[in-house]
Design a protein around this motif. Structure first.
Motif, PDB file in Angstrom:
ATOM      1  N   LEU A 156     -41.285  30.429  70.504  1.00 60.47           N
ATOM      2  CA  LEU A 156     -42.193  30.678  69.376  1.00 60.47           C
ATOM      3  C   LEU A 156     -43.109  31.862  69.668  1.00 60.47           C
ATOM      4  CD1 LEU A 156     -43.182  26.957  68.654  1.00 60.47           C
ATOM      5  CD2 LEU A 156     -41.358  28.292  67.597  1.00 60.47           C
ATOM      6  N   ILE A 157     -43.573  31.934  70.925  1.00 61.84           N
ATOM      7  CA  ILE A 157     -44.462  33.033  71.302  1.00 61.84           C
ATOM      8  C   ILE A 157     -43.703  34.353  71.266  1.00 61.84           C
ATOM      9  CG2 ILE A 157     -45.789  34.001  73.215  1.00 61.84           C
ATOM     10  CD1 ILE A 157     -46.548  31.129  73.952  1.00 61.84           C
ATOM     11  N   GLY A 158     -42.456  34.350  71.755  1.00 59.60           N
ATOM     12  CA  GLY A 158     -41.643  35.566  71.720  1.00 59.60           C
ATOM     13  C   GLY A 158     -41.474  36.089  70.307  1.00 59.60           C
ATOM     14  N   GLU A 159     -41.219  35.177  69.386  1.00 58.68           N
ATOM     15  CA  GLU A 159     -41.077  35.574  67.975  1.00 58.68           C
ATOM     16  C   GLU A 159     -42.364  36.215  67.472  1.00 58.68           C
ATOM     17  OE1 GLU A 159     -39.864  33.490  63.730  1.00 58.68           O
ATOM     18  OE2 GLU A 159     -41.160  32.412  65.140  1.00 58.68           O
ATOM     19  N   LYS A 160     -43.514  35.615  67.786  1.00 55.95           N
ATOM     20  CA  LYS A 160     -44.792  36.124  67.284  1.00 55.95           C
ATOM     21  C   LYS A 160     -45.132  37.497  67.868  1.00 55.95           C
ATOM     22  CE  LYS A 160     -45.815  32.735  64.563  1.00 55.95           C
ATOM     23  NZ  LYS A 160     -45.775  32.951  63.103  1.00 55.95           N
ATOM     24  N   ILE A 161     -44.713  37.746  69.111  1.00 58.72           N
ATOM     25  CA  ILE A 161     -44.987  39.051  69.726  1.00 58.72           C
ATOM     26  C   ILE A 161     -44.206  40.160  69.014  1.00 58.72           C
ATOM     27  CG2 ILE A 161     -44.636  40.429  71.827  1.00 58.72           C
ATOM     28  CD1 ILE A 161     -45.238  37.902  73.441  1.00 58.72           C
ATOM     29  N   ILE A 162     -42.955  39.876  68.657  1.00 55.61           N
ATOM     30  CA  ILE A 162     -42.062  40.909  68.135  1.00 55.61           C
ATOM     31  C   ILE A 162     -42.112  41.027  66.616  1.00 55.61           C
ATOM     32  CG2 ILE A 162     -39.674  41.732  68.128  1.00 55.61           C
ATOM     33  CD1 ILE A 162     -39.188  39.950  70.577  1.00 55.61           C
ATOM     34  N   ARG A 198     -36.696  33.504  68.856  1.00 52.57           N
ATOM     35  CA  ARG A 198     -36.996  32.132  68.442  1.00 52.57           C
ATOM     36  C   ARG A 198     -35.804  31.194  68.643  1.00 52.57           C
ATOM     37  NH1 ARG A 198     -40.682  29.742  64.569  1.00 52.57           N
ATOM     38  NH2 ARG A 198     -39.922  27.675  63.990  1.00 52.57           N
ATOM     39  N   SER A 199     -34.592  31.671  68.350  1.00 54.34           N
ATOM     40  CA  SER A 199     -33.463  30.737  68.211  1.00 54.34           C
ATOM     41  C   SER A 199     -32.397  30.829  69.302  1.00 54.34           C
ATOM     42  CB  SER A 199     -32.802  30.937  66.842  1.00 54.34           C
ATOM     43  OG  SER A 199     -32.357  32.270  66.680  1.00 54.34           O
ATOM     44  N   HIS A 200     -32.638  31.568  70.398  1.00 54.28           N
ATOM     45  CA  HIS A 200     -31.574  31.713  71.400  1.00 54.28           C
ATOM     46  C   HIS A 200     -31.368  30.459  72.247  1.00 54.28           C
ATOM     47  CE1 HIS A 200     -35.114  32.789  73.856  1.00 54.28           C
ATOM     48  NE2 HIS A 200     -34.391  32.490  74.923  1.00 54.28           N
ATOM     49  N   HIS A 201     -32.235  29.441  72.091  1.00 52.29           N
ATOM     50  CA  HIS A 201     -32.024  28.162  72.777  1.00 52.29           C
ATOM     51  C   HIS A 201     -31.559  27.062  71.821  1.00 52.29           C
ATOM     52  CE1 HIS A 201     -33.106  28.960  76.911  1.00 52.29           C
ATOM     53  NE2 HIS A 201     -34.159  29.657  76.510  1.00 52.29           N
ATOM     54  N   GLU A 202     -31.160  27.432  70.607  1.00 51.78           N
ATOM     55  CA  GLU A 202     -30.535  26.465  69.703  1.00 51.78           C
ATOM     56  C   GLU A 202     -29.114  26.197  70.193  1.00 51.78           C
ATOM     57  OE1 GLU A 202     -32.157  24.920  67.559  1.00 51.78           O
ATOM     58  OE2 GLU A 202     -33.825  26.178  66.895  1.00 51.78           O
ATOM     59  N   CYS A 203     -28.618  24.989  69.962  1.00 57.05           N
ATOM     60  CA  CYS A 203     -27.273  24.601  70.411  1.00 57.05           C
ATOM     61  C   CYS A 203     -26.351  24.374  69.220  1.00 57.05           C
ATOM     62  CB  CYS A 203     -27.332  23.337  71.269  1.00 57.05           C
ATOM     63  SG  CYS A 203     -28.188  23.582  72.840  1.00 57.05           S
ATOM     64  N   PHE A 204     -25.060  24.655  69.431  1.00 57.98           N
ATOM     65  CA  PHE A 204     -24.079  24.565  68.351  1.00 57.98           C
ATOM     66  C   PHE A 204     -24.004  23.159  67.761  1.00 57.98           C
ATOM     67  CE2 PHE A 204     -19.821  25.183  66.401  1.00 57.98           C
ATOM     68  CZ  PHE A 204     -20.066  26.384  65.750  1.00 57.98           C
ATOM     69  N   ASP A 205     -24.305  22.135  68.593  1.00 62.66           N
ATOM     70  CA  ASP A 205     -24.254  20.750  68.100  1.00 62.66           C
ATOM     71  C   ASP A 205     -25.599  20.257  67.564  1.00 62.66           C
ATOM     72  OD1 ASP A 205     -25.738  20.446  70.388  1.00 62.66           O
ATOM     73  OD2 ASP A 205     -24.388  19.006  71.343  1.00 62.66           O
ATOM     74  N   GLY A 206     -26.601  21.144  67.539  1.00 59.21           N
ATOM     75  CA  GLY A 206     -27.901  20.776  66.973  1.00 59.21           C
ATOM     76  C   GLY A 206     -28.894  20.187  67.953  1.00 59.21           C
TER      77      GLY A 206
END
Length: 425
Positions: free
Chosen positions: A327-333, A347-355
């Motif tokens: 979340l912090i990375g998203e806010k910086i960029i 923001r989303s690079h730690h989302e998983c294909f199975d949810g």
């Protein structure tokens, strides 16, 4: 003649009865002893249960306390993130006022505060808050830069007036206390930096004899990193996009250089991600977005305490803090229009294909394409650099394949493994 027989009869009867009584006594004595032992055992079990119940209640209480602490910290960090998203829209002079107000809003122990910077050979107050008089006059004081307290990290300073008495003339210390509205018992001192250079500080002051909580101190450690980052970026708003990108890259490099295990990680992830993107025939614009997204995917880690970010095994509470880096990375960029895709990936690079990932729990093709590419590249580089001795690239690739369909997009895994197979350990 009958008398002896009667006597013998009574004696015999008596002996039999005594024998029966003895047998019954022995039998019931054993039963009684067994019963007593059983009672004793049950009593002991009951005591153990009480003890275990006490320990269980204690553990539950500790767990609840830890959870409450995490919730408080998360709430404060979330408030800081939301605050910075507003602050970035302000001009340079308003930036400091809003910055100080944000800091005070998450540290309830502080009733006053100030932000000051070094301006050439002068020390200038940029923002001040308190209930005293003539606060604005502090901004007009002729202060020397060498008088400013320089601090390398977030620190609690006891009685700042006494701590400053060797450097700052007492008349100025008195004016500061008059402006904030009382004696400053202790302060949280927060360094402000442009890049690696110290340029000023933020002081949050307790005007009564109250201690700062651990959650307040930890929130200010995150605040210090973000404040310095946004201060640097605020200075760079008039520069071309490439200058902004290179400055952000320096922030990433600064974080990664602190640990040999992470050195060069973002560059490696960018290399693999671009190779995968080219194999997937992405457009030149998508490739460009993918490169910068991979470079900045972990920029939010600058706000996570090293003692958490460097751990190989985290507690549940620590992991909750760790997850905030997305979340912090998203806010910086996000404030930079040309980096909108990079902000989404951060923001989303730690989302998983199975949810099962974070922070939003999205799954499948709802996860942005660039995030799905960066995700598999990220884990491959992490595993190959941090694996145990004797683990080959093939072993790492097999681990990636095992996560196909759960953590990763299966189609991207097929393409990615072709790229990874060309890599030497």
């Amino acid at each position: 003649m009958n008398d002896p027989l009667i006597l013998d009869y009574f004696i015999a009867t008596f002996v039999v009865e005594v024998a029966i009584v003895l047998v019954l006594f022995i039998f019931y004595r054993r039963r009684l002893k067994a019963f007593v032992e059983k009672i004793r055992g049950l009593t002991e079990k009951n005591e153990n249960l009480k003890k275990n119940e006490f320990e269980l209640h204690k553990e539950i209480k500790n767990a609840q306390s830890a959870l409450e602490d995490v919730e408080i910290r998360f709430e404060k960090i979330s408030k800081i993130i939301q605050g910075f998203s507003r602050i970035t829209q302000k001009n340079y002079s308003e930036f400091f006022d809003d910055l100080l107000d944000l800091a005070l809003s998450v540290v309830p122990e502080a009733k006053s505060g100030s932000i000051s910077v070094i301006d050439g050979k002068k020390w200038k107050f940029m923002a001040i808050r308190g209930n005293g008089k003539d606060a604005e006059k502090l901004k007009l004081l002729d202060l020397k830069s060498e008088w400013m307290v320089t601090i390398p990290k977030v620190t609690v300073v006891e009685d700042i007036s006494r701590a400053n008495e060797k450097n700052v003339p007492k008349v100025y210390s008195d004016m500061i206390e008059k402006a904030v509205g009382g004696h400053i018992y202790r302060s949280i001192a927060i360094p402000l930096k442009l890049g690696n250079d110290f340029v000023g500080n933020c002081f949050l002051d307790a005007l009564s004899d109250i201690k700062f909580s651990e959650s307040s101190k930890m929130a200010m450690e995150n605040f210090a990193v973000l404040a310095s980052t946004f201060l640097t970026l605020k200075k760079l708003e008039i520069l071309p996009q490439l200058s902004i990108n290179n400055t952000l890259r320096e922030i990433v490099n600064f974080y990664e250089m602190k640990d040999p295990a992470t050195r060069g990680h973002s560059e490696n992830v960018a290399y693999f991600a671009v190779k995968i993107g080219e194999k997937m025939n992405l457009s030149p614009k998508q490739i460009g977005d993918l490169y910068w997204a991979a470079i900045f995917h972990d920029i939010g880690l600058i706000s996570i305490p090293d003692e958490i970010a460097r751990k190989s095994s985290m507690t549940k509470a620590e992991f909750e803090i760790m997850k905030i880096h997305t979340l912090i990375g998203e806010k910086i960029i996000d404030p930079y229009d040309h980096l909108k895709e990079a902000a989404i990936v951060a923001r989303s690079h730690h989302e998983c294909f199975d949810g099962s990932g974070y922070p939003d729990g999205i799954k499948g093709f709802d996860i942005p394409l660039l995030s799905r590419i960066v995700s598999v590249s990220d884990l491959f580089d992490t595993l190959r650099k941090n694996s145990r001795p004797g683990i080959s690239v093939s072993d790492v690739i097999n681990e990636i394949k095992e996560k196909s369909g759960t953590q990763f997009d299966p189609e991207i895994v097929k393409i990615a493994t072709q790229i990874f197979e060309t890599v030497k350990k």
